[in-house]
Design an enzyme around this catalytic site. Structure first.
Site, mmCIF file in Angstrom:
data_model
loop_
_atom_site.group_PDB
_atom_site.id
_atom_site.type_symbol
_atom_site.label_atom_id
_atom_site.label_comp_id
_atom_site.label_asym_id
_atom_site.label_seq_id
_atom_site.Cartn_x
_atom_site.Cartn_y
_atom_site.Cartn_z
ATOM 1 N N PHE A 137 1.008 -1.031 -0.082
ATOM 2 C CA PHE A 137 -0.107 0.060 0.079
ATOM 3 C C PHE A 137 0.932 1.328 0.292
ATOM 4 C CE2 PHE A 137 -2.475 3.416 1.739
ATOM 5 C CZ PHE A 137 -3.412 3.561 0.658
ATOM 6 N N THR A 138 0.283 2.088 -0.646
ATOM 7 C CA THR A 138 1.243 3.437 -0.995
ATOM 8 C C THR A 138 1.981 3.967 0.238
ATOM 9 O OG1 THR A 138 -0.472 4.810 -0.787
ATOM 10 C CG2 THR A 138 0.372 4.135 -2.937
ATOM 11 N N ASP A 228 -2.505 -4.549 9.111
ATOM 12 C CA ASP A 228 -2.928 -3.338 9.022
ATOM 13 C C ASP A 228 -4.488 -3.467 9.014
ATOM 14 O OD1 ASP A 228 -3.996 -1.288 7.672
ATOM 15 O OD2 ASP A 228 -2.910 -0.971 5.963
ATOM 16 N N LYS A 271 -11.500 4.669 7.999
ATOM 17 C CA LYS A 271 -12.221 3.751 7.340
ATOM 18 C C LYS A 271 -13.174 3.045 7.875
ATOM 19 C CE LYS A 271 -8.264 4.647 4.302
ATOM 20 N NZ LYS A 271 -7.524 5.388 4.840
ATOM 21 N N ARG A 395 -5.289 3.852 -9.342
ATOM 22 C CA ARG A 395 -4.527 2.962 -8.605
ATOM 23 C C ARG A 395 -3.998 2.290 -9.878
ATOM 24 N NH1 ARG A 395 -3.185 5.337 -4.387
ATOM 25 N NH2 ARG A 395 -4.418 5.204 -2.845
ATOM 26 N N PHE A 462 1.309 10.492 -6.851
ATOM 27 C CA PHE A 462 -0.008 10.624 -7.427
ATOM 28 C C PHE A 462 -0.958 11.586 -6.790
ATOM 29 C CE2 PHE A 462 -2.148 8.415 -3.831
ATOM 30 C CZ PHE A 462 -1.052 7.756 -3.126
#
Ligand SMILES: Cc1ncc(COP(=O)(O)O)c(C=O)c1O
Length: 472
Positions: A137-138, A228, A271, A395, A462
């Site tokens: 993940f970024t 995570d 989230k 993505r 991004f």
């Protein structure tokens, strides 16, 4: 004129209709724009949906991060914020909620997920160590790399195939992990980094069997297993639905059982936990906790607030309890699926099976005439916005960034445009509008040209990169 009998959505899909387990008490008005206005806004934003002003957006599917609608009880909780610098009562509520639902012993609040990623990476990674994980993940990978770690993708190969229907595409391939340990030695592994529902793979879940197997392997080699937990509640739903023996267990029971196989977790509470800001880090080991509790003071704030207001911690404590209710998660994932079912039925290429938080349009198949370096997924996000004011996110190659050693782009197998559904925010009618807009862009795909990047920031490009249209 022939008259067709109108059908409810449930009837159309051959099932009983269901509805959200909440009603609306307050609304936020949306602004509608013309195509000309959107064209202008898009150019000003360098064709990057992250750079659009939200006032220019009609339906905002950029992210499910911090965009949830809080409940009346969470808002009431905000009024009970204890804004003491130290020992806020809201911290203890949060601690109790985390212990009850996730089962970890010690917790450190952080301002959001990446604050937690930073702390754990600094403490648990020694320079040159490997950090195997189920796809990158970024922000997670960047913090691991900034701490001197070397990320290694050990997810199942099927996770890189958007058409594979494997029910647990988020699983770690244990054979790949074993091979890495055998090659490098256990002391060279910082920890195993396991994400519940893998964002970059399309929100794909990890099975309980997989985490059990990982626990056994980690114990054999004395390696830590950290989770995570950002969308672990959504992951629990898929276990309940797909894994033998879990159909009768509650989401809360499954969540706690899964976390019980790990040594600790970091979290973007923006989230699953239904808040607009917040994160946390939780571990079971006291020595590790002591280090984290000390480091959080340097980067986030005292260990009983970690960069958050007391009211934010209260909203999070309440949000955690709401997030594990079976009716909530069923309707949350049900809404994502509804959109996915429409698009699948219309032959639009999306990642299958539909994951927990978003629909991922497969931009490679959408625009087969574009090369990956022409940013197909970024192009698709721009075209969708232009068509209807819907904001999505790239993505693909732009998100993947560059290899720090060679300087070349990473070329990820998955080139996706993400339509991320915020929790408890939009209605079924919004989903219909989104589906029809995707179809309109799909029908016009042959005439669409790609993009070139004209500005590239060094980190997480991004977010702020700018693009120009390639001329035919
Ligand atoms: C899987 C995952 N981990 C970590 C993060 C980082 O969290 P934050 O955005 O709160 O810093 C995100 C955010 O999108 C995420 O999706």
């Amino acid at each position: 004129m022939t008259h067709e009998t109108p059908k409810t959505m449930g009837q159309q899909f051959g099932r009983r209709s269901w509805a959200e387990p909440w009603k609306i008490k307050m609304v936020e008005r949306l602004r509608m724009t013309t195509r000309e206005e959107r064209d202008k806004a898009l150019i000003e934003a360098g064709l990057n949906t992250f750079l659009l002003k939200s006032d220019d957006v009609y339906i905002d599917l950029l992210t499910d991060s911090g965009t949830s609608a809080m409940s009346d009880e969470q808002w009431a909780g905000m009024m009970l914020g204890d804004e003491a610098y130290a020992g806020s009562r809201n911290f203890y509520h949060l601690e109790a909620a985390l212990q009850k639902y996730y089962g970890y012993k010690y917790i450190v609040p952080t301002h959001q997920g990446r604050g937690a990623e930073h702390l754990i990476s600094q403490i648990a990674i020694k320079k040159g160590q490997f950090v195997p994980g189920n796809m990158y993940f970024t922000t997670t990978r960047l913090h691991q790399e900034l701490a001197g770690g070397i990320f290694v993708d050990v997810i199942l190969d099927k996770a890189h195939d958007p058409n594979s229907l494997h029910p647990f595409k988020g699983n770690i391939d244990v054979a790949k992990l074993e091979a890495l340990i055998a090659r490098e030695g256990a002391s060279k592994i910082a920890y195993v980094s396991l994400a519940g529902t893998v964002n970059m793979a399309g929100g794909q879940p990890v099975s309980m069997a997989n985490v059990k197997e990982l626990r056994a392997l980690c114990d054999k080699h004395g390696i830590k297993l950290y989770l995570d937990a950002t969308r672990m509640v959504e992951n629990a739903f898929f276990i309940q639905e797909r894994e033998e023996g879990y159909a009768k267990k509650t989401i809360a029971e499954i969540l706690k059982e899964f976390c019980g196989f790990t040594d600790g977790a970091w979290m973007s509470a923006k989230k699953d936990n239904l808040v607009n800001i917040g994160g946390w880090l939780a571990v079971n080991d006291w020595t590790m906790f002591e280090e984290l509790r000390n480091l959080v003071v340097v980067y986030e704030g005292l260990h009983t607030y970690g960069g958050l207001a007391g009211r934010d911690m209260e909203a999070m404590a309440i949000g955690i309890a709401e997030s594990v209710e079976d009716a909530h998660i069923k309707s949350r994932i049900g809404q994502v699926r509804y959109l996915g079912d429409l698009l699948t039925d219309w032959g639009i290429p999306i990642v299958q099976p539909v994951g927990g938080h978003a629909i991922f349009l497969n931009a490679r198949e959408f625009y087969p005439h574009l090369k990956q370096i022409e940013f197909p997924a970024q192009t698709l996000a721009a075209e969708l916005y232009l068509d209807s004011g819907i904001r999505s996110m790239e993505r693909g190659i732009a998100s993947a960034g560059r290899d720090a050693k060679t300087g070349d782009h990473y070329y990820p197998k998955l080139e996706l445009t993400r339509l991320t559904i915020p929790r408890r925010v939009y209605t079924q009618a919004h989903m219909d509008v989104v589906a029809e807009s995707v179809k309109a862009v799909f029908d016009a795909r042959g005439a669409t040209r790609g993009l070139k990047m004209i500005y590239e920031p060094k980190y997480l490009r991004f977010f702020q990169a700018r693009f120009e249209r390639l001329i035919a």
